[in-house]
Design an enzyme around this catalytic site. Structure first.
Site, mmCIF file in Angstrom:
data_model
loop_
_atom_site.group_PDB
_atom_site.id
_atom_site.type_symbol
_atom_site.label_atom_id
_atom_site.label_comp_id
_atom_site.label_asym_id
_atom_site.label_seq_id
_atom_site.Cartn_x
_atom_site.Cartn_y
_atom_site.Cartn_z
ATOM 1 N N CYS A 2 72.764 14.111 -13.916
ATOM 2 C CA CYS A 2 71.793 14.917 -13.180
ATOM 3 C C CYS A 2 72.484 16.146 -12.588
ATOM 4 O O CYS A 2 73.704 16.188 -12.493
ATOM 5 C CB CYS A 2 71.196 14.096 -12.056
ATOM 6 S SG CYS A 2 70.521 12.538 -12.635
ATOM 7 N N ARG A 27 72.770 19.560 -17.711
ATOM 8 C CA ARG A 27 73.250 18.264 -17.234
ATOM 9 C C ARG A 27 72.193 17.175 -17.340
ATOM 10 O O ARG A 27 72.497 15.990 -17.237
ATOM 11 C CB ARG A 27 73.689 18.379 -15.771
ATOM 12 C CG ARG A 27 74.832 19.326 -15.539
ATOM 13 C CD ARG A 27 75.136 19.427 -14.068
ATOM 14 N NE ARG A 27 75.689 18.216 -13.556
ATOM 15 C CZ ARG A 27 76.996 17.958 -13.447
ATOM 16 N NH1 ARG A 27 77.860 18.874 -13.805
ATOM 17 N NH2 ARG A 27 77.422 16.827 -12.981
ATOM 18 N N TRP A 72 68.487 13.290 -15.493
ATOM 19 C CA TRP A 72 68.700 12.551 -16.737
ATOM 20 C C TRP A 72 68.465 11.101 -16.364
ATOM 21 O O TRP A 72 69.239 10.507 -15.618
ATOM 22 C CB TRP A 72 70.123 12.777 -17.240
ATOM 23 C CG TRP A 72 70.418 12.112 -18.536
ATOM 24 C CD1 TRP A 72 70.085 12.559 -19.786
ATOM 25 C CD2 TRP A 72 71.134 10.891 -18.739
ATOM 26 N NE1 TRP A 72 70.543 11.678 -20.736
ATOM 27 C CE2 TRP A 72 71.193 10.643 -20.123
ATOM 28 C CE3 TRP A 72 71.727 9.956 -17.877
ATOM 29 C CZ2 TRP A 72 71.810 9.528 -20.668
ATOM 30 C CZ3 TRP A 72 72.350 8.848 -18.419
ATOM 31 C CH2 TRP A 72 72.385 8.648 -19.804
ATOM 32 N N ASN A 96 72.864 12.255 -7.505
ATOM 33 C CA ASN A 96 73.461 12.164 -8.847
ATOM 34 C C ASN A 96 74.428 10.990 -8.804
ATOM 35 O O ASN A 96 75.268 10.923 -7.921
ATOM 36 C CB ASN A 96 74.199 13.474 -9.160
ATOM 37 C CG ASN A 96 74.970 13.399 -10.471
ATOM 38 O OD1 ASN A 96 74.694 12.555 -11.314
ATOM 39 N ND2 ASN A 96 75.929 14.287 -10.638
ATOM 40 N N GLY A 97 74.297 10.060 -9.748
ATOM 41 C CA GLY A 97 75.165 8.885 -9.764
ATOM 42 C C GLY A 97 74.320 7.642 -9.955
ATOM 43 O O GLY A 97 73.181 7.726 -10.438
ATOM 44 N N GLU A 458 84.152 13.116 -36.308
ATOM 45 C CA GLU A 458 83.508 14.044 -35.375
ATOM 46 C C GLU A 458 82.275 14.701 -36.011
ATOM 47 O O GLU A 458 81.245 14.876 -35.346
ATOM 48 C CB GLU A 458 84.524 15.108 -34.914
ATOM 49 C CG GLU A 458 83.964 16.264 -34.128
ATOM 50 C CD GLU A 458 83.183 15.882 -32.867
ATOM 51 O OE1 GLU A 458 83.232 14.716 -32.447
ATOM 52 O OE2 GLU A 458 82.472 16.760 -32.344
ATOM 53 N N LYS A 462 78.432 14.764 -34.537
ATOM 54 C CA LYS A 462 77.704 16.018 -34.311
ATOM 55 C C LYS A 462 76.350 15.971 -35.009
ATOM 56 O O LYS A 462 75.340 16.331 -34.434
ATOM 57 C CB LYS A 462 78.552 17.173 -34.851
ATOM 58 C CG LYS A 462 78.465 18.453 -34.151
ATOM 59 C CD LYS A 462 79.133 18.562 -32.801
ATOM 60 C CE LYS A 462 79.269 17.339 -32.013
ATOM 61 N NZ LYS A 462 80.094 17.213 -30.906
ATOM 62 N N GLU A 465 73.870 13.472 -33.375
ATOM 63 C CA GLU A 465 73.523 13.897 -32.024
ATOM 64 C C GLU A 465 72.419 14.966 -32.006
ATOM 65 O O GLU A 465 71.518 14.912 -31.177
ATOM 66 C CB GLU A 465 74.819 14.454 -31.432
ATOM 67 C CG GLU A 465 74.814 14.796 -30.015
ATOM 68 C CD GLU A 465 76.224 15.146 -29.505
ATOM 69 O OE1 GLU A 465 77.104 15.556 -30.292
ATOM 70 O OE2 GLU A 465 76.415 15.021 -28.304
ATOM 71 N N HIS A 481 85.237 -0.935 -50.079
ATOM 72 C CA HIS A 481 85.341 -2.225 -49.389
ATOM 73 C C HIS A 481 84.052 -2.589 -48.662
ATOM 74 O O HIS A 481 84.066 -3.470 -47.808
ATOM 75 C CB HIS A 481 86.518 -2.207 -48.406
ATOM 76 C CG HIS A 481 87.834 -2.006 -49.083
ATOM 77 N ND1 HIS A 481 88.390 -2.951 -49.914
ATOM 78 C CD2 HIS A 481 88.675 -0.945 -49.101
ATOM 79 C CE1 HIS A 481 89.540 -2.491 -50.401
ATOM 80 N NE2 HIS A 481 89.722 -1.266 -49.921
ATOM 81 N N LYS A 582 74.927 16.444 -20.811
ATOM 82 C CA LYS A 582 76.244 17.022 -21.088
ATOM 83 C C LYS A 582 77.372 16.255 -20.416
ATOM 84 O O LYS A 582 78.403 16.007 -21.013
ATOM 85 C CB LYS A 582 76.238 18.477 -20.602
ATOM 86 C CG LYS A 582 77.526 19.234 -20.854
ATOM 87 C CD LYS A 582 77.668 19.555 -22.310
ATOM 88 C CE LYS A 582 78.928 20.324 -22.625
ATOM 89 N NZ LYS A 582 79.227 20.278 -24.061
HETATM 90 O O1 M6R Z 1 83.125 15.859 -20.900
HETATM 91 P P1 M6R Z 1 83.745 14.877 -21.837
HETATM 92 O O2 M6R Z 1 84.568 15.517 -22.897
HETATM 93 O O3 M6R Z 1 84.539 13.818 -21.114
HETATM 94 O O4 M6R Z 1 82.532 14.147 -22.525
HETATM 95 C C1 M6R Z 1 82.735 13.082 -23.417
HETATM 96 C C2 M6R Z 1 81.507 12.810 -24.237
HETATM 97 O O5 M6R Z 1 80.442 12.443 -23.406
HETATM 98 C C3 M6R Z 1 81.093 14.030 -25.064
HETATM 99 O O6 M6R Z 1 82.108 14.442 -25.915
HETATM 100 C C4 M6R Z 1 79.852 13.699 -25.915
HETATM 101 O O7 M6R Z 1 80.182 12.772 -26.898
HETATM 102 C C5 M6R Z 1 79.303 14.990 -26.526
HETATM 103 N N1 M6R Z 1 77.883 15.024 -26.378
HETATM 104 C C6 M6R Z 1 79.623 15.116 -27.956
HETATM 105 O O8 M6R Z 1 79.079 16.250 -28.543
#
Ligand code: M6R
Length: 587
Positions: A2, A27, A72, A96-97, A458, A462, A465, A481, A582
């Site tokens: 948040c 956020r 969020w 937030n938390g 990675e 991406k 996501e 396998h 984020k």
């Molecule tokens: O801020 P951070 O790098 O610690 O965040 C880690 C993950 O939450 C972050 O990389 C997340 O997987 C991204 N949305 C990937 O694109």
């Protein structure tokens, strides 16, 4: 997670808070709300959906003091009722938390006659504040926090006080002084407004009026915390001429590499290098993309230092920590520097004796405050939820750390590679075609060997996501396998072939998929592979030829673009993927 913003000044609060929330929206973006305070009366507007929805309410929110929140959801659906601020009695609260013991507190308060208007964990805070208030809002906040378990950043208004109160434990909050007095979850929200900022210590309380910020420690002793000049001007963070942050940020990959090189050349890394040379082991921790960059880090550091190097997912490592000693080095990788699991795992490693290095894009973040050394990833503000340029910056950091001596900007190999990355990021010849193949497929496998398998992992994250297409990143040699059973004409395999030593082996994987009727796209830096596979597979993207250990900058950039275009073809906003936020400051 948040985003919190608070303002006390002499200008109307609502527009200040609204602009702050717009900057914090990355956020969390499922609901938003504002409360203002005017002559002892609270004015609240809350809506499900984006911050923009609050625009129609701004004229009704009177006063020059207020708090705002973009959410969020963790407890309770994304509805207006569950949106913050939560108002009870004399108080309005943004949080937030996570309050872990909220259900016990809620039952206790309900037994005492309180009625709740949301399903959130946060609402108990407003109720407790009203219960404990005895004329001193800060003391009410102290007593309230003493009842809470979990983590929090809280800002609250009280009808009997012309200002707001703030505290934090485990979640970020920054205080700002400028054209008014501010508190916010991150510095972007303060940019263009605050001239100075201060990061309160864990457990501090702040009493903020239009003219003054007074800070108290956890025992309510007044303390002086330093306010530093807010140098960066994030107010200019925009999409430039790009339709989305994601594309803009991919186009900043090359700049990130160069800026990170420059930052390293001015760092004194002698202590770090000595630690690494003498280490009995190097453990890398991170989540999501940061963990994926750590996988590449294992390969790069493993080739440079004489000790075992391993990568660990932080959410696992904090409960099953890798064994470390006083000779070990732990590198915590985090774009935001605020990821709760990464901070916790890093803290555990440090308490067990490891030398802790924070590799982060955010210089004032929580991880930097527990680290022995900070390695800067110079990506600048990354607004798109999907990490792109920060991943490239993390790769650059690992390269620079594995280089024998501190490289100068001029002779840095990365400098040359960055020019090629720049060209790829601007090229829209191949990415849309491969992206179209992705959205036409039931699932997408990313396959590679050696350096390429880290890229595959990675690239898969991406794609899933931002496009919501099922995907997996896999070592090409593992195909036979088990995974090969899934391959048919409805599945696309994107095979990355840039690691020269293993190229023929990866090509075999292509043959295995083709002979089972699967669709294949190839991303390669190797002209012979291009020549051999052109016309035989659905698409081949030939990237400039570079040494294998540097190829991930190119192939990752190419596949970030593929993910971006796949999101567009699938009709999704790549900057704000559903269900994600984020900065993951909850566990
Ligand atoms: O801020 P951070 O790098 O610690 O965040 C880690 C993950 O939450 C972050 O990389 C997340 O997987 C991204 N949305 C990937 O694109």
């Amino acid at each position: 997670m948040c985003g919190i913003i608070a303002y006390a000044g002499h200008a109307p609060a609502a527009p200040e808070l609204f602009e702050g929330l717009r900057k914090l929206e990355y956020r969390g973006y499922d609901s938003a709300g504002i409360t203002t305070l005017d002559r002892g009366r609270l004015y609240t507007a809350k809506r499900a959906g984006t911050v923009e929805g609050l625009r129609v309410d701004l004229n009704n929110l009177c006063g020059t003091v207020g708090i705002g929140h973009t959410r969020w959801a963790t407890h309770g659906a994304a509805t207006a009722a569950n949106a913050h601020p939560h108002v009870y009695g004399r108080f309005s609260v943004v949080h937030n938390g996570i309050i872990e013991n909220y259900s016990e507190l809620r039952s206790e308060l309900i037994s005492a006659g309180h009625a709740f208007s949301s399903e959130t964990d946060s609402e108990v805070i407003a109720h407790l504040l009203d219960v404990y208030y005895d004329g001193d809002p800060v003391d009410a906040l102290r007593l309230t926090c003493a009842r809470l378990k979990g983590c929090w950043a809280i800002a609250a208004l009280c009808t009997e006080f012309d200002g707001y109160i703030v505290t934090r434990r485990g979640s970020p909050v920054i205080l700002g002084r400028g054209k008014g007095n501010y508190a916010a979850s991150d510095i972007y929200a303060l940019s263009g407004r605050a001239e100075k900022y201060s990061i309160p210590e864990e457990g501090d309380f702040a009493l903020v009026t239009p003219d003054k910020i007074t800070i108290f420690d956890e025992h309510l002793n007044e303390v002086v915390r330093p306010f530093d000049i807010l140098k960066s001007n994030f107010s200019e963070v925009g999409t430039d001429d790009c339709p989305h942050y994601m594309l803009k940020e991919i186009r900043e990959n090359a700049r990130t590499m160069r800026a990170t090189c420059r930052a390293f050349s001015s760092l004194d890394l002698s202590a770090v290098r000595t630690r690494l040379k003498c280490a009995d082991k190097i453990v890398l921790i991170g989540c999501g993309t940061a963990y994926n960059s750590a996988l590449a880090g294992v390969r790069l550091l493993g080739g440079a230092y004489d000790c075992p190097v391993s990568a660990h997912i932080a959410s696992e490592a904090r409960y099953n920590p890798p064994r470390v000693t006083g000779r070990s080095v732990c590198i915590a990788v985090s774009q935001s520097g605020e990821t709760a699991d990464t901070i916790m795992a890093a803290r555990i490693a440090r308490e067990a004796g490891a030398y802790l290095i924070a590799m982060t894009n955010v210089g004032y973040s929580a991880i930097t405050r527990i680290a022995d050394f900070v390695l800067p990833v110079c990506a600048g503000a990354e607004i798109c939820v999907a990490a792109t340029k920060s991943y490239i910056g993390q790769l650059a950091c690992f390269h620079l750390l594995s280089a024998g001596t501190s490289p100068s900007v001029r002779d840095c190999a990365l400098e040359n590679i960055s020019k090629k990355v720049e060209e790829i990021a601007l090229d829209d010849t191949y990415a849309p075609g491969i992206a179209k193949l992705c959205v036409q497929s039931r699932a997408v496998f990313f396959l590679g060997r050696g350096y390429d398998v880290d890229v595959a992992t990675e690239a898969s994250l991406k794609l899933k996501e931002v496009s919501y297409i099922f995907s997996d990143g896999y070592p090409a040699g593992e195909l036979k396998h088990g995974t090969l059973a899934l391959v048919d004409e409805s599945v696309l395999s994107i095979v990355i072939i840039c690691d020269g030593a293993l190229a023929e082996k990866s090509k075999n994987a292509v043959e295995q998929i083709l002979s089972r009727g699967g669709k294949v796209a190839v991303v390669t830096t190797l002209p012979p592979i291009y020549a051999a596979l052109s016309g035989r597979v659905q698409a081949v993207w030939l990237l400039p030829e570079v040494p294998s250990h540097l190829s991930h900058f190119l192939s990752s950039t190419a596949l970030q673009l593929v993910a971006y275009h796949a999101a567009l073809f699938a009709g999704h906003n790549p900057d704000k993927p559903r269900n994600l936020a984020k900065s993951v400051t909850v566990e």
